[in-house]
Design a protein around this motif. Structure first.
Motif, PDB file in Angstrom:
ATOM      1  N   GLU A 210      -7.589  18.801 -31.969  1.00 48.00           N
ATOM      2  CA  GLU A 210      -8.334  17.966 -31.624  1.00 48.00           C
ATOM      3  C   GLU A 210      -7.490  16.707 -30.933  1.00 48.00           C
ATOM      4  O   GLU A 210      -6.653  16.204 -31.358  1.00 48.00           O
TER       5      GLU A 210
ATOM      6  N   ASP B  23     -12.544  15.237 -25.002  1.00 42.53           N
ATOM      7  CA  ASP B  23     -12.459  14.906 -26.383  1.00 42.53           C
ATOM      8  C   ASP B  23     -13.368  15.631 -27.248  1.00 42.53           C
ATOM      9  O   ASP B  23     -13.238  15.625 -28.367  1.00 42.53           O
ATOM     10  N   ASP B  24     -14.547  16.423 -26.680  1.00 41.97           N
ATOM     11  CA  ASP B  24     -15.399  17.355 -27.182  1.00 41.97           C
ATOM     12  C   ASP B  24     -15.566  18.250 -26.441  1.00 41.97           C
ATOM     13  O   ASP B  24     -16.952  18.600 -26.044  1.00 41.97           O
TER      14      ASP B  24
END
Length: 159
Positions: free
Chosen positions: A84, A40-41
């Protein structure tokens, strides 16, 4: 040592073995959470750090062996223009494969935001090593089932 005391020791050994397998399964399950959270990051190095040094990532494009190759795989996919995403892992099943080794099967779903909103899903099959209280992927297989944008959606066969 009497039979009664011997049985008690055997039962205690069995219990200790079962508790150790349960602890390994929980560490393996937590690794899946760490993987989703890292994606996610993401940075390629952070994802590769979740693998053993000789770990293997298997995807439809091929196998990537070792943390340097795994980091390269993610570097190619996480670069400029990558969307993203948020990852969700569900229906997790663990099976002990012996001391320090857990097989985990699960399904994943992801949502994507940029450049086009999208979604997808598939399956993970993982062989996870647990040592010194730490779980890492020894072999991770990713089998995508669908990746689409919200315009195309999920059409029926033949549509």
């Amino acid at each position: 040592m009497g039979t009664k005391e011997g049985n008690r020791m055997s039962n205690l050994d069995d219990l200790m073995h079962r508790v150790a397998r349960l602890e390994e399964a929980e560490l393996a399950r937590n690794l899946l959470h760490a993987y989703a959270e890292t994606l996610d990051d993401p940075t390629p190095e952070a994802v590769a750090a979740l693998f053993t040094e000789d770990g293997v990532l298997s995807v439809p494009a091929g196998d990537f062996a070792g943390t340097a190759a795994i980091a390269g795989f993610y570097r190619d996919r996480l670069g400029p223009g990558a969307s993203e995403k948020r990852h969700f892992i569900m229906n997790v099943r663990t099976r002990s494969q012996g001391p320090g080794l857990v097989e985990v099967a699960s399904y994943f779903v992801f949502t994507a935001r940029e450049p086009d909103s999208g979604l997808g899903w598939g399956q993970y099959r993982d062989l996870i090593e647990v040592a010194d209280g730490r779980a890492r992927f020894h072999h991770k297989t990713i089998t995508p089932h669908l990746a689409t944008d919200l315009k195309r959606g999920w059409p029926a066969h033949g549509a």
